[in-house]
Design an enzyme around this catalytic site. Sequence first.
Site, short mmCIF file in Angstrom:
data_model
loop_
_atom_site.label_atom_id
_atom_site.label_comp_id
_atom_site.label_asym_id
_atom_site.label_seq_id
_atom_site.Cartn_x
_atom_site.Cartn_y
_atom_site.Cartn_z
N ARG A 79 -10.58 -25.67 13.88
CA ARG A 79 -10.21 -26.87 14.61
C ARG A 79 -8.71 -26.86 14.88
O ARG A 79 -7.91 -26.60 13.97
CB ARG A 79 -10.51 -28.15 13.81
CG ARG A 79 -11.94 -28.51 13.52
CD ARG A 79 -12.82 -28.85 14.72
NE ARG A 79 -12.23 -29.40 15.93
CZ ARG A 79 -11.94 -30.68 16.14
NH1 ARG A 79 -12.16 -31.58 15.22
NH2 ARG A 79 -11.43 -31.09 17.29
N TYR A 122 -8.56 -31.99 3.93
CA TYR A 122 -8.85 -33.42 3.75
C TYR A 122 -9.02 -33.73 2.27
O TYR A 122 -9.52 -32.91 1.50
CB TYR A 122 -10.15 -33.79 4.46
CG TYR A 122 -10.07 -33.83 5.96
CD1 TYR A 122 -9.69 -34.98 6.64
CD2 TYR A 122 -10.40 -32.70 6.73
CE1 TYR A 122 -9.65 -35.02 8.03
CE2 TYR A 122 -10.36 -32.73 8.11
CZ TYR A 122 -9.98 -33.89 8.76
OH TYR A 122 -9.93 -33.92 10.12
N HIS A 180 -5.26 -31.96 14.57
CA HIS A 180 -5.65 -33.20 15.26
C HIS A 180 -5.54 -34.38 14.31
O HIS A 180 -5.60 -34.23 13.09
CB HIS A 180 -7.07 -33.10 15.80
CG HIS A 180 -8.10 -32.88 14.74
ND1 HIS A 180 -8.38 -31.63 14.23
CD2 HIS A 180 -8.89 -33.74 14.06
CE1 HIS A 180 -9.32 -31.73 13.29
NE2 HIS A 180 -9.64 -33.00 13.15
N HIS A 212 -7.41 -38.16 13.81
CA HIS A 212 -8.52 -39.02 14.24
C HIS A 212 -8.03 -40.45 14.40
O HIS A 212 -7.29 -40.96 13.55
CB HIS A 212 -9.62 -39.01 13.17
CG HIS A 212 -10.28 -37.69 12.94
ND1 HIS A 212 -11.43 -37.31 13.58
CD2 HIS A 212 -9.96 -36.64 12.14
CE1 HIS A 212 -11.80 -36.10 13.18
NE2 HIS A 212 -10.93 -35.67 12.30
N TYR A 230 -7.74 -26.21 10.59
CA TYR A 230 -8.65 -25.83 9.50
C TYR A 230 -9.89 -25.14 10.05
O TYR A 230 -10.31 -25.41 11.18
CB TYR A 230 -9.02 -27.03 8.62
CG TYR A 230 -9.69 -28.20 9.33
CD1 TYR A 230 -11.06 -28.21 9.56
CD2 TYR A 230 -8.95 -29.32 9.70
CE1 TYR A 230 -11.68 -29.29 10.17
CE2 TYR A 230 -9.57 -30.41 10.31
CZ TYR A 230 -10.93 -30.38 10.55
OH TYR A 230 -11.52 -31.46 11.14
FE LIG Z 1 -10.99 -33.55 11.59
#
Ligand SMILES: [Fe+3]
Lengths: 225, 237
Positions: free
Chosen positions: B154, B105, B157, B159, B144
């Site tokens: 995770r 991110y 995905h 969001h 990640y």
């Molecule tokens: Fe996330």
Amino acid sequence: MATDNRGLDNQSQELFGQTPSQTVGPFFHYGLPWKGGADLVGQSGMGARPDLFPPEHCVLNVAPPHARPEGEVIEITGRVIDGEGQPVPDAMVEIWQANAAGRYASPDDVRSDVPLDPGFIGFGRAATGADGVYRFRTIRPGRVPGAGNVLQAPHIAVSVFGRGLLKRLATRLYFAGGEGNEEDPVLALVPAERRATLLAEPQALGAWRFDIVLQGDGETVFFDL
Amino acid sequence: MSLVIPYAREDAGQPPSLYPDYRSTVLRSPRQPLVHIPPTLTEVTGPAGCWDRLMGDALADLTAQHRAPPQGQRIVVSGRVLDETARPVPDTVIEIWQANAAGRYIHSKDDWDAPLDPNFTGAGRVVTDGEGRYRFVTVRPGAYPWGNHHNAWRPAHIHLSLLGPGFATRLVTQLYFPDDPLIEIDPIANAVPMPYRQRLVVRFDIDTTVPNWALGYLFDIVLRGRQATPMEDDHGH
Ligand SMILES: [Fe+3]
């Protein structure tokens, strides 16, 4: 033998139903809270956390201009607190409210006898800071009708999101000492000893304090809508 | 007097607030029971139809926000926003955010040692048309690691955040990709009981795939629906 459902997916007709909720996670700040999103009155940058990502990635944070709304300007601040009394630095708080005359800026509020305010939508979004504090500038809402044709006391609907919150938590902010609190049909459904968790407390003139306790002592009342 | 048409309550596919395998829920989920309240105008209204006055323009191509295209597999995600009776939800905003193709991110608190991509922010917003349809272009996010437990990762995905027509329909969710082995060992996805977890898995679709350009995936989003009969405000409680 367990049924293997792994072949099913979003397009499987037999699974059709409400899309399940998931957490916003800790990294929503460049995607959700926009500059000015927490200022329902003016044109400040309130609500965003530009300290958490580089300015060239500020691609969404534009608050369109709007006129100054009618009514008494108020500021609402509070801390989001977890079950150990610690501030929650990665929560997001949203508000939804009527204008000063008690009308919602929504096609589903069809009452034409109560005026809309072209300068006021009534939706806001804020991210908490490192200290767990959020802040909104808005106007004090008017009264809207509720069940039993009783006027509800002035209130603001509040949603809380965050890392660790698989579902949005919904609550309401009422004003301590506000007109109609005694006969408000929603407050009446809340056990008397917990009602104070829904009351914002007056600070300086026009400033109100509303802490949101996710768990434990003084846990805020959350609603099943 | 005004008419209040209540929304359906949550169905069996919603996760609980407390799901200890996802550790952050332990200190952040309420312990007191939720208080059920009858819907009033407050809950059935929302900023429907004024998302642009709130937020500004739509931004449907996450691969065209910087000087050059981002790294990664270009994809199209498309579908409809519906209510529980399969009626479309038109003119509603979907906000989108995600990691880049390496699973990183742009957020300053993301300290995973995977490369940032100067050409990818990972944020967008789209609006449904009159039939509830939406479409956005992005890159497939990477998986990640996270600190929930030993060797926790995770699944890839995206969001998504939806306002829907009213305060009661507010929804934040995540979509996942088919055949990702991380889904079934991910506590956040598994907080949703089976088989409903699979509602969050997109379907690859060759007709949504654009020749020589991008893979296509379908994902419909279903919001809480209105009950059939309006309830008059003065029915008492
Ligand atoms: Fe996330």
